[in-house]
Design a protein around this motif. Structure first.
Motif, mmCIF file in Angstrom:
data_model
loop_
_atom_site.group_PDB
_atom_site.id
_atom_site.type_symbol
_atom_site.label_atom_id
_atom_site.label_comp_id
_atom_site.label_asym_id
_atom_site.label_seq_id
_atom_site.Cartn_x
_atom_site.Cartn_y
_atom_site.Cartn_z
ATOM 1 N N ASP A 67 0.880 -1.180 0.000
ATOM 2 C CA ASP A 67 0.000 0.000 0.000
ATOM 3 C C ASP A 67 0.910 1.220 0.000
ATOM 4 O O ASP A 67 1.838 1.290 -0.805
ATOM 5 N N HIS A 113 -8.395 -16.462 8.307
ATOM 6 C CA HIS A 113 -8.821 -15.797 7.086
ATOM 7 C C HIS A 113 -7.932 -16.233 5.926
ATOM 8 O O HIS A 113 -6.891 -16.867 6.120
ATOM 9 N N ALA A 136 -10.638 -8.014 -3.272
ATOM 10 C CA ALA A 136 -11.585 -6.950 -3.627
ATOM 11 C C ALA A 136 -10.831 -5.667 -3.944
ATOM 12 O O ALA A 136 -9.780 -5.386 -3.348
ATOM 13 N N VAL A 160 -10.017 -1.639 -3.923
ATOM 14 C CA VAL A 160 -10.144 -0.555 -2.958
ATOM 15 C C VAL A 160 -9.592 0.715 -3.603
ATOM 16 O O VAL A 160 -8.669 0.661 -4.423
ATOM 17 N N ARG A 177 -6.964 -5.700 -3.034
ATOM 18 C CA ARG A 177 -6.635 -5.875 -1.620
ATOM 19 C C ARG A 177 -7.110 -7.245 -1.165
ATOM 20 O O ARG A 177 -8.287 -7.585 -1.330
ATOM 21 N N SER A 187 -8.497 -10.358 1.105
ATOM 22 C CA SER A 187 -9.594 -10.380 2.073
ATOM 23 C C SER A 187 -9.102 -10.294 3.508
ATOM 24 O O SER A 187 -9.757 -9.691 4.358
ATOM 25 N N SER A 247 -8.783 -6.731 4.592
ATOM 26 C CA SER A 247 -10.086 -6.098 4.801
ATOM 27 C C SER A 247 -10.702 -6.526 6.128
ATOM 28 O O SER A 247 -11.264 -5.703 6.865
ATOM 29 N N GLU A 248 -10.602 -7.811 6.463
ATOM 30 C CA GLU A 248 -11.175 -8.303 7.717
ATOM 31 C C GLU A 248 -10.442 -7.729 8.921
ATOM 32 O O GLU A 248 -11.055 -7.405 9.942
ATOM 33 N N ASN A 263 -8.906 -4.771 9.082
ATOM 34 C CA ASN A 263 -9.324 -3.364 9.225
ATOM 35 C C ASN A 263 -10.737 -3.245 9.760
ATOM 36 O O ASN A 263 -11.085 -2.269 10.437
ATOM 37 N N ARG A 264 -11.555 -4.220 9.490
ATOM 38 C CA ARG A 264 -12.958 -4.156 9.899
ATOM 39 C C ARG A 264 -13.146 -4.417 11.380
ATOM 40 O O ARG A 264 -13.985 -3.794 12.037
#
Length: 362
Positions: free
Chosen positions: A289, A300, A306, A308, A323, A325, A328-329, A331-332
Motif C-alpha cells: 500500500d 482468514h 476486492a 479498494v 486488496r 480479504s 479487509s477483515e 481493518n474491519r
C-alpha cells in the motif's frame, strides 16, 4: 411608572399585591415635607414628594394554573399560525403536547447524551458480557500527570503520559477485560511470558478468566504487531480460537519462502505475496500500500481479492487497487479499543480527585 401612579392604580384592588419596590428618590432637593403627622410612620401619607415621584415596580401574585394555561394556549396558537405561514396543513397541536415538548427541552439541558437519537433509546446497558465472535486486544492510555511508578510515557501517542492498560474489547467498544500495566506484575504467568512474550501474556490470562460456559466458543481475535508472533498464533489455534494480526519483519521465520520486504516495496501498489505454513496452519501475507503491510492469520484467507480506492500521486487521481480479504477483515474488526476510548470520552465523569487511582475509574 412612578410610585404615585402605582398607588393610584391600586386604590380599588390590593388583594393580589405582594410588594412594591421603590427606586431611590432624587437627592438634589434639600428639604421636603410630607402631608401626614410627624409622629406617625410606615403609612402612605408619610411619603415625601420625592418618594412619590420616584420610579416603582409592583409585584402581583397570579394563579399558577391560569398562567401556565394561558402561556400554553398562546404557544399553541402561535405554532399553528407559523405552520400555516410555512404551508404546513392540518397541524393539530394541543396544550398537552406543548407541555411535553417543553419538558423535553428542559430534560435535554441537564441530561447530556452523545446524539439526539439516544434520547429515544429504550435499551438498557449490558449487564454482562454477551459473547461476540470478533474480539480486539490492544493497549490504551489513561491520562495522568501525577507521580506514580506505573505512569508511562509513549512518544507519538494522543495521550503521552498516564497509565498503560491492556484491553480486550468487542468491535462495538464493550470492555470485556483489562489489566493495568505495572512493570513487574506479581499476578503474571511466567509460563505465558516465556512462551509468547510479556506483552501478549495478559491476553492469554484474560482468556483464562472468561466464564467456562463462554470460554469454549470459537472467538476470532485481532491485535497489532506489538503482540503478534507465531507462538501466540499457534497457542490460540490450539485453544480453538482464530487470530489475525500485523506482524513485524524480525518475527517472521527466516526459512519462510516469502518475498523480502526490500524487494516487495519496489513492486506496484496493490501487489501482494503469500506464504502458508501447512504445519502450523498460519497464512502470512505481504501487501503493498503506502508501505508494506504484513499480516499473519489462522482464520482468514486471500480470497476474495476486492478492489479498494487509493489516491495516486503519479496520476493525480483515485485509482482502484486489489486488496486481499485478510487485510479487509483486519481493518474491519481491529478498532474495538479505539471505539471504547471514543465511548468513554462521550460519558466522561467531571468530578476530579487527587488520588492516583481516581482517573482509572473516571
Amino acid at each position: 411608572m412612578t410610585l404615585q401612579e402605582v398607588l393610584s392604580a391600586l386604590e380599588d384592588d390590593q388583594d393580589d399585591v405582594l410588594g412594591i419596590y421603590i427606586e431611590p428618590p432624587e437627592s438634589n432637593v434639600l428639604s421636603d415635607e410630607d402631608s401626614a403627622e410627624e409622629d406617625g410612620g410606615g403609612f402612605i401619607d408619610n411619603l415625601s414628594g420625592r418618594q412619590l415621584r420616584a420610579g416603582a415596580e409592583i409585584l402581583v401574585s397570579t394563579q399558577r394554573g391560569e398562567c401556565e394555561s394561558d402561556g400554553l394556549e398562546t404557544s399553541d396558537k402561535r405554532s399553528k399560525d407559523y405552520a400555516a405561514l410555512q404551508n404546513f396543513r392540518n397541524l393539530n397541536i394541543t396544550a398537552a403536547e406543548m407541555k411535553v415538548f417543553l419538558g423535553i427541552l428542559i430534560l435535554s439541558g441537564y441530561n447530556n447524551v452523545p446524539s439526539k437519537r439516544d434520547y429515544w433509546d429504550s435499551s438498557g446497558d449490558l449487564p454482562m458480557f454477551r459473547p461476540e465472535e470478533h474480539l480486539d486486544f490492544d493497549e490504551c492510555m489513561i491520562e495522568y500527570f501525577g507521580r506514580h511508578p506505573c505512569k508511562q510515557f509513549l512518544r507519538g501517542k494522543p495521550i503521552r503520559f498516564g497509565y498503560k492498560v491492556w484491553s480486550l474489547n468487542t468491535t462495538a467498544g464493550y470492555l470485556v477485560n483489562f489489566d493495568v500495566y505495572q512493570g513487574r506484575n506479581p499476578a503474571s504467568n511466567s509460563e505465558y511470558e516465556k512462551m509468547v512474550g510479556k506483552c501478549a501474556a495478559p491476553l492469554l490470562q484474560m482468556l483464562d478468566e472468561i466464564p467456562q460456559e463462554k470460554k469454549n466458543l470459537a472467538y476470532k481475535l485481532y491485535f497489532d504487531n506489538l503482540f503478534t508472533g507465531f507462538e501466540l498464533l499457534k497457542e490460540l489455534r490450539s485453544r480453538g480460537y482464530g487470530a489475525t494480526g500485523t506482524i513485524r519483519e524480525n518475527r517472521i521465520p527466516k526459512d519462510c519462502p516469502i518475498m523480502p520486504s526490500k524487494e516487495i516495496r519496489n513492486k506496484q501498489r496493490g501487489f501482494y505475496d503469500k506464504c502458508l505454513s501447512e504445519e502450523d496452519s498460519i497464512l502470512l501475507v505481504k501487501w503493498v500500500d503506502n508501505s508494506t503491510v504484513r499480516v499473519a492469520t489462522t482464520c482468514h484467507s486471500i480470497q476474495p481479492v476486492a478492489p479498494v480506492w487509493r489516491f495516486s500521486r503519479a496520476e493525480m487521481r483515485n485509482v482502484r487497487i486489489p486488496r486481499p480479504s485478510v487485510i479487509s477483515e483486519y481493518n474491519r474488526y481491529m478498532g474495538g479499543t479505539d471505539r471504547m476510548d471514543e465511548n468513554v470520552s462521550y460519558y466522561r465523569i467531571g468530578i476530579r480527585g487527587k488520588k492516583w487511582w481516581w482517573c482509572i475509574f473516571t
